[in-house]
Scaffold this motif. Sequence first.
Motif, PDB file in Angstrom:
ATOM      1  N   MET A   1      46.846 -33.020  61.328  1.00 51.64           N
ATOM      2  CA  MET A   1      47.797 -32.333  60.455  1.00 51.64           C
ATOM      3  C   MET A   1      48.831 -31.583  61.300  1.00 51.64           C
ATOM      4  O   MET A   1      48.473 -30.761  62.146  1.00 51.64           O
ATOM      5  CB  MET A   1      47.057 -31.339  59.554  1.00 51.64           C
ATOM      6  N   LEU A   2      50.096 -31.896  61.073  1.00 54.00           N
ATOM      7  CA  LEU A   2      51.163 -31.250  61.824  1.00 54.00           C
ATOM      8  C   LEU A   2      51.515 -29.908  61.208  1.00 54.00           C
ATOM      9  O   LEU A   2      51.527 -29.746  59.986  1.00 54.00           O
ATOM     10  CB  LEU A   2      52.405 -32.143  61.854  1.00 54.00           C
ATOM     11  N   GLY A   3      51.807 -28.936  62.070  1.00 50.70           N
ATOM     12  CA  GLY A   3      52.220 -27.630  61.609  1.00 50.70           C
ATOM     13  C   GLY A   3      53.718 -27.555  61.405  1.00 50.70           C
ATOM     14  O   GLY A   3      54.453 -28.515  61.694  1.00 50.70           O
ATOM     15  N   PRO A   4      54.229 -26.406  60.937  1.00 54.67           N
ATOM     16  CA  PRO A   4      55.671 -26.234  60.747  1.00 54.67           C
ATOM     17  C   PRO A   4      56.424 -26.426  62.067  1.00 54.67           C
ATOM     18  O   PRO A   4      56.013 -25.905  63.101  1.00 54.67           O
ATOM     19  CB  PRO A   4      55.795 -24.789  60.245  1.00 54.67           C
ATOM     20  N   GLY A   5      57.493 -27.191  62.034  1.00 53.59           N
ATOM     21  CA  GLY A   5      58.297 -27.398  63.228  1.00 53.59           C
ATOM     22  C   GLY A   5      57.697 -28.354  64.229  1.00 53.59           C
ATOM     23  O   GLY A   5      58.204 -28.468  65.352  1.00 53.59           O
ATOM     24  N   GLU A   6      56.634 -29.068  63.843  1.00 53.33           N
ATOM     25  CA  GLU A   6      56.012 -30.024  64.757  1.00 53.33           C
ATOM     26  C   GLU A   6      56.317 -31.453  64.317  1.00 53.33           C
ATOM     27  O   GLU A   6      56.454 -31.746  63.129  1.00 53.33           O
ATOM     28  CB  GLU A   6      54.498 -29.828  64.802  1.00 53.33           C
ATOM     29  N   CYS A   7      56.418 -32.344  65.276  1.00 52.63           N
ATOM     30  CA  CYS A   7      56.567 -33.772  64.972  1.00 52.63           C
ATOM     31  C   CYS A   7      56.008 -34.568  66.142  1.00 52.63           C
ATOM     32  O   CYS A   7      55.809 -34.034  67.235  1.00 52.63           O
ATOM     33  CB  CYS A   7      58.022 -34.131  64.700  1.00 52.63           C
ATOM     34  N   VAL A   8      55.751 -35.838  65.880  1.00 53.54           N
ATOM     35  CA  VAL A   8      55.205 -36.724  66.907  1.00 53.54           C
ATOM     36  C   VAL A   8      56.156 -37.891  67.107  1.00 53.54           C
ATOM     37  O   VAL A   8      56.582 -38.537  66.136  1.00 53.54           O
ATOM     38  CB  VAL A   8      53.804 -37.239  66.508  1.00 53.54           C
ATOM     39  N   LEU A   9      56.505 -38.143  68.353  1.00 56.37           N
ATOM     40  CA  LEU A   9      57.282 -39.326  68.720  1.00 56.37           C
ATOM     41  C   LEU A   9      56.325 -40.323  69.350  1.00 56.37           C
ATOM     42  O   LEU A   9      55.629 -40.014  70.313  1.00 56.37           O
ATOM     43  CB  LEU A   9      58.389 -38.964  69.710  1.00 56.37           C
ATOM     44  N   SER A  10      56.286 -41.526  68.781  1.00 53.33           N
ATOM     45  CA  SER A  10      55.368 -42.560  69.252  1.00 53.33           C
ATOM     46  C   SER A  10      56.133 -43.695  69.926  1.00 53.33           C
ATOM     47  O   SER A  10      57.151 -44.158  69.389  1.00 53.33           O
ATOM     48  CB  SER A  10      54.561 -43.116  68.074  1.00 53.33           C
ATOM     49  N   PHE A  11      55.642 -44.136  71.049  1.00 56.25           N
ATOM     50  CA  PHE A  11      56.225 -45.245  71.783  1.00 56.25           C
ATOM     51  C   PHE A  11      55.121 -46.281  71.957  1.00 56.25           C
ATOM     52  O   PHE A  11      54.206 -46.103  72.763  1.00 56.25           O
ATOM     53  CB  PHE A  11      56.779 -44.778  73.127  1.00 56.25           C
ATOM     54  N   ALA A  12      55.208 -47.335  71.162  1.00 53.30           N
ATOM     55  CA  ALA A  12      54.139 -48.316  71.045  1.00 53.30           C
ATOM     56  C   ALA A  12      53.707 -48.856  72.403  1.00 53.30           C
ATOM     57  O   ALA A  12      54.536 -49.253  73.220  1.00 53.30           O
ATOM     58  CB  ALA A  12      54.587 -49.465  70.144  1.00 53.30           C
ATOM     59  N   GLY A  13      52.394 -48.847  72.620  1.00 56.11           N
ATOM     60  CA  GLY A  13      51.834 -49.390  73.832  1.00 56.11           C
ATOM     61  C   GLY A  13      51.953 -48.515  75.054  1.00 56.11           C
ATOM     62  O   GLY A  13      51.540 -48.922  76.147  1.00 56.11           O
ATOM     63  N   LEU A  14      52.537 -47.301  74.897  1.00 54.61           N
ATOM     64  CA  LEU A  14      52.744 -46.439  76.054  1.00 54.61           C
ATOM     65  C   LEU A  14      52.123 -45.055  75.865  1.00 54.61           C
ATOM     66  O   LEU A  14      51.171 -44.706  76.556  1.00 54.61           O
ATOM     67  CB  LEU A  14      54.246 -46.319  76.349  1.00 54.61           C
ATOM     68  N   ALA A  15      52.661 -44.263  74.947  1.00 50.24           N
ATOM     69  CA  ALA A  15      52.175 -42.890  74.777  1.00 50.24           C
ATOM     70  C   ALA A  15      52.782 -42.287  73.523  1.00 50.24           C
ATOM     71  O   ALA A  15      53.692 -42.856  72.900  1.00 50.24           O
ATOM     72  CB  ALA A  15      52.533 -42.037  75.994  1.00 50.24           C
ATOM     73  N   ARG A  16      52.273 -41.100  73.162  1.00 49.16           N
ATOM     74  CA  ARG A  16      52.820 -40.324  72.054  1.00 49.16           C
ATOM     75  C   ARG A  16      53.097 -38.915  72.556  1.00 49.16           C
ATOM     76  O   ARG A  16      52.422 -38.410  73.462  1.00 49.16           O
ATOM     77  CB  ARG A  16      51.846 -40.297  70.870  1.00 49.16           C
ATOM     78  N   PHE A  17      54.115 -38.279  71.955  1.00 49.27           N
ATOM     79  CA  PHE A  17      54.524 -36.938  72.357  1.00 49.27           C
ATOM     80  C   PHE A  17      54.505 -36.020  71.134  1.00 49.27           C
ATOM     81  O   PHE A  17      55.154 -36.315  70.127  1.00 49.27           O
ATOM     82  CB  PHE A  17      55.937 -36.941  72.953  1.00 49.27           C
ATOM     83  N   LEU A  18      53.758 -34.925  71.228  1.00 50.37           N
ATOM     84  CA  LEU A  18      53.745 -33.908  70.182  1.00 50.37           C
ATOM     85  C   LEU A  18      54.792 -32.855  70.534  1.00 50.37           C
ATOM     86  O   LEU A  18      54.705 -32.201  71.580  1.00 50.37           O
ATOM     87  CB  LEU A  18      52.372 -33.252  70.066  1.00 50.37           C
ATOM     88  N   ILE A  19      55.791 -32.696  69.675  1.00 50.02           N
ATOM     89  CA  ILE A  19      56.863 -31.729  69.889  1.00 50.02           C
ATOM     90  C   ILE A  19      56.614 -30.538  68.983  1.00 50.02           C
ATOM     91  O   ILE A  19      56.526 -30.684  67.761  1.00 50.02           O
ATOM     92  CB  ILE A  19      58.244 -32.326  69.559  1.00 50.02           C
ATOM     93  N   ALA A  20      56.476 -29.354  69.556  1.00 50.25           N
ATOM     94  CA  ALA A  20      56.299 -28.115  68.790  1.00 50.25           C
ATOM     95  C   ALA A  20      57.486 -27.215  69.099  1.00 50.25           C
ATOM     96  O   ALA A  20      57.522 -26.553  70.141  1.00 50.25           O
ATOM     97  CB  ALA A  20      54.988 -27.434  69.153  1.00 50.25           C
TER      98      ALA A  20
END
Length: 264
Positions: A1-20
């Motif tokens: 569950m993402l909090g306020p102001g958070e998002c996830v950028l996904s790059f298939a086959g490589l990694a994901r980034f949680l931005i807060a």
Amino acid sequence: MLGPGECVLSFAGLARFLIAMAQRSITVFDVQPAATPADIEHLLYDHVAPRIVAEQGPLVLHGSGVEIDGALAVFLGETGAGKSTLAASLHRAGHRLHGDDAVVLHEGPHGYTGSAVYPSLRLYPETIAEVFGDAAASSPMAHYSEKQRVDLRSIAAQPAPSAPIAGLFFLAGGYEDDPLAAELMRPSEACMAIVEQSFALDPSDKAKAARRLGQSSMLANAIPVYRLTYPHDFACMNDLHAMILACLGSNGTRPIMGRKAMND
């Protein structure tokens, strides 16, 4: 569950980034076995960072910035259009490279200024050899691309400050028989092209999309925007440079048309 102001950028086959945004933090996770340190660095600086900067308010364009006679020329276009190659050739000709991937724009009392998100230059090996010869060291940009990250210590050691923006250039064409020409774009056409080449952390955010549209419209009506066609042939680079300088000197009052390609 993402909090306020958070998002996830996904790059298939490589990694994901949680931005807060509130915590001003970036967390990389789900790093895949195929991902190399160079991959993560490329994703962070070339994909994640420009979107975070854009989320904070300024218009961030997917383009290369080169300072010519104290003013910034910004080159935009789809991947493979030749932005980095053109920027590198201008840098080699003595003009100051800001960066080849993301330019941050700010509107002030005296017009628009721009600067790179970070100083960078990424080119294919054959382009590095053609533009720099043996003068530039390079390293892999990412394992899934043939592009190399060029080591230009002069720009990395002394990042260029903001410079007034003199013109935007959308790169088109690239075939051997394309004419060498620059055509002044209508503001309405330029506005939509600018929107298409802007970064956004969450493209589905309607309020921020409306903000980008407004920023793009104001920019298109304030700065001359050209459609630039030219053959991707190093033999015509000097003529191409001359045309760009002519456009910057024209102050956007008329389109500048060049002669046919060198091999005509």
